[in-house]
Design a protein around this motif. Sequence first.
Motif, PDB file in Angstrom:
ATOM      1  N   ILE A   1       0.837  -1.203   0.000  1.00 38.80           N
ATOM      2  CA  ILE A   1       0.000   0.000   0.000  1.00 38.80           C
ATOM      3  C   ILE A   1       0.871   1.252   0.000  1.00 38.80           C
ATOM      4  N   GLU A   2       1.917   1.263   0.802  1.00 41.40           N
ATOM      5  CA  GLU A   2       2.800   2.430   0.861  1.00 41.40           C
ATOM      6  C   GLU A   2       3.472   2.685  -0.480  1.00 41.40           C
ATOM      7  N   ILE A   3       4.004   1.639  -1.091  1.00 41.78           N
ATOM      8  CA  ILE A   3       4.720   1.805  -2.355  1.00 41.78           C
ATOM      9  C   ILE A   3       3.748   2.127  -3.480  1.00 41.78           C
ATOM     10  N   ASN A   4       2.614   1.470  -3.511  1.00 43.17           N
ATOM     11  CA  ASN A   4       1.637   1.729  -4.566  1.00 43.17           C
ATOM     12  C   ASN A   4       1.112   3.161  -4.476  1.00 43.17           C
ATOM     13  N   THR A   5       0.876   3.635  -3.255  1.00 42.61           N
ATOM     14  CA  THR A   5       0.412   5.014  -3.061  1.00 42.61           C
ATOM     15  C   THR A   5       1.444   6.005  -3.581  1.00 42.61           C
ATOM     16  N   GLN A   6       2.718   5.753  -3.281  1.00 46.37           N
ATOM     17  CA  GLN A   6       3.774   6.646  -3.750  1.00 46.37           C
ATOM     18  C   GLN A   6       3.903   6.612  -5.268  1.00 46.37           C
ATOM     19  N   LEU A   7       3.764   5.436  -5.855  1.00 39.48           N
ATOM     20  CA  LEU A   7       3.843   5.326  -7.312  1.00 39.48           C
ATOM     21  C   LEU A   7       2.717   6.105  -7.989  1.00 39.48           C
ATOM     22  N   TRP A   8       1.510   5.998  -7.453  1.00 40.63           N
ATOM     23  CA  TRP A   8       0.401   6.743  -8.049  1.00 40.63           C
ATOM     24  C   TRP A   8       0.569   8.251  -7.853  1.00 40.63           C
ATOM     25  N   ALA A   9       1.164   8.650  -6.723  1.00 44.23           N
ATOM     26  CA  ALA A   9       1.453  10.074  -6.523  1.00 44.23           C
ATOM     27  C   ALA A   9       2.477  10.547  -7.549  1.00 44.23           C
ATOM     28  N   ASP A  10       3.484   9.725  -7.815  1.00 42.75           N
ATOM     29  CA  ASP A  10       4.480  10.064  -8.841  1.00 42.75           C
ATOM     30  C   ASP A  10       3.841  10.138 -10.217  1.00 42.75           C
ATOM     31  N   PHE A  11       2.888   9.243 -10.470  1.00 42.78           N
ATOM     32  CA  PHE A  11       2.178   9.280 -11.751  1.00 42.78           C
ATOM     33  C   PHE A  11       1.360  10.559 -11.869  1.00 42.78           C
ATOM     34  N   ASP A  12       0.648  10.923 -10.799  1.00 43.98           N
ATOM     35  CA  ASP A  12      -0.163  12.146 -10.826  1.00 43.98           C
ATOM     36  C   ASP A  12       0.694  13.374 -11.117  1.00 43.98           C
ATOM     37  N   ARG A  13       1.945  13.354 -10.641  1.00 42.79           N
ATOM     38  CA  ARG A  13       2.841  14.493 -10.854  1.00 42.79           C
ATOM     39  C   ARG A  13       3.552  14.421 -12.199  1.00 42.79           C
ATOM     40  N   GLY A  14       3.298  13.350 -12.954  1.00 42.61           N
ATOM     41  CA  GLY A  14       3.909  13.222 -14.268  1.00 42.61           C
ATOM     42  C   GLY A  14       5.318  12.692 -14.258  1.00 42.61           C
ATOM     43  N   HIS A  15       5.748  12.109 -13.133  1.00 49.08           N
ATOM     44  CA  HIS A  15       7.123  11.624 -13.012  1.00 49.08           C
ATOM     45  C   HIS A  15       7.316  10.238 -13.621  1.00 49.08           C
ATOM     46  N   ILE A  16       6.250   9.434 -13.675  1.00 40.98           N
ATOM     47  CA  ILE A  16       6.336   8.093 -14.238  1.00 40.98           C
ATOM     48  C   ILE A  16       5.105   7.829 -15.091  1.00 40.98           C
ATOM     49  N   ALA A  17       5.176   6.772 -15.893  1.00 42.41           N
ATOM     50  CA  ALA A  17       4.054   6.384 -16.745  1.00 42.41           C
ATOM     51  C   ALA A  17       3.256   5.264 -16.085  1.00 42.41           C
ATOM     52  N   HIS A  18       2.037   5.029 -16.607  1.00 41.17           N
ATOM     53  CA  HIS A  18       1.203   3.941 -16.104  1.00 41.17           C
ATOM     54  C   HIS A  18       1.950   2.616 -16.105  1.00 41.17           C
ATOM     55  N   GLY A  19       2.619   2.347 -17.224  1.00 42.72           N
ATOM     56  CA  GLY A  19       3.284   1.063 -17.375  1.00 42.72           C
ATOM     57  C   GLY A  19       4.319   0.786 -16.300  1.00 42.72           C
ATOM     58  N   PHE A  20       4.958   1.838 -15.813  1.00 49.00           N
ATOM     59  CA  PHE A  20       5.974   1.663 -14.776  1.00 49.00           C
ATOM     60  C   PHE A  20       5.349   1.091 -13.500  1.00 49.00           C
ATOM     61  N   ILE A  21       4.135   1.543 -13.182  1.00 44.72           N
ATOM     62  CA  ILE A  21       3.460   1.045 -11.982  1.00 44.72           C
ATOM     63  C   ILE A  21       3.208  -0.451 -12.111  1.00 44.72           C
ATOM     64  N   ARG A  22       2.633  -0.855 -13.222  1.00 42.26           N
ATOM     65  CA  ARG A  22       2.316  -2.268 -13.429  1.00 42.26           C
ATOM     66  C   ARG A  22       3.566  -3.136 -13.385  1.00 42.26           C
ATOM     67  N   GLU A  23       4.628  -2.663 -13.975  1.00 42.67           N
ATOM     68  CA  GLU A  23       5.812  -3.496 -14.163  1.00 42.67           C
ATOM     69  C   GLU A  23       6.727  -3.542 -12.948  1.00 42.67           C
ATOM     70  N   ASN A  24       6.619  -2.560 -12.062  1.00 40.22           N
ATOM     71  CA  ASN A  24       7.644  -2.429 -11.018  1.00 40.22           C
ATOM     72  C   ASN A  24       7.150  -2.477  -9.581  1.00 40.22           C
ATOM     73  N   ARG A  25       5.842  -2.375  -9.334  1.00 38.34           N
ATOM     74  CA  ARG A  25       5.426  -2.224  -7.941  1.00 38.34           C
ATOM     75  C   ARG A  25       5.765  -3.452  -7.085  1.00 38.34           C
TER      76      ARG A  25
END
Length: 232
Positions: A51-75
């Motif tokens: 939950i902690e890592i997924n929340t941070q990844l989505w926050a990074d996505f919202d800020r435009g720092h990463i793409a959707h695919g990065f979340i799926r592939e790396n969480r």
Amino acid sequence: MPTYKHLFFDLDHTLWDFERNSAESLSEIYHTFELHNHGILSLGDFVKTFIEINTQLWADFDRGHIAHGFIRENRFRLVFEALNVDNLAVGKDMGEEYLRLLPQKAHLLDGAVELLDYCANKNYQLHIVTNGFDSIQASKMASSGIQQYFEHVITNEKAGAKKPDAQIFEFALRSANARSEESLMIGDNWEADIMGALRFGIDAAFYNPKSLKFEQTPTYDVQHLNELMSIL
């Protein structure tokens, strides 16, 4: 008080209980993949870390720092790294199983159905605006039985932009044939939902169960979804 006609809802953490649904999915994954045999001895630690890592990844996505695919592939890789597990070969299977299980979960946040029924009976036009994946969000809504409430489901894939970008709010209004002054955005994410809407000129109701404080004041600040019924 403004007279609203169109209500634009966020989905995850606003109507659909992401934490509970995710925890159930992760519990199934923990047992199916026998993660206790790979050095992850606590289901609670596994869920909490995810939950902690997924929340941070989505926050990074919202800020435009990463793409959707990065979340799926790396969480999951990041979760295992955080738990100091280095003997587990992490392929796509676990991530794919999570994405299969998660949208099948049906738990909604307390008061969600009552609020949607109230709004429907008041003849509001209801829509979803989400940064989630098209197919995943559609499955979540079908599994939880709320898809019939909404006329339009606006995603970043359809709009070619994500909250808080102005482009997705413009796309949402255009899709719904709505004007900003007759619209209200309802969401839990301060930057994506609330600031995104306010900067575009749409009133915003902040679903804020933890009573967080920010410098700017939203149009409405509610701690429970049922409070919105006294506003609408």
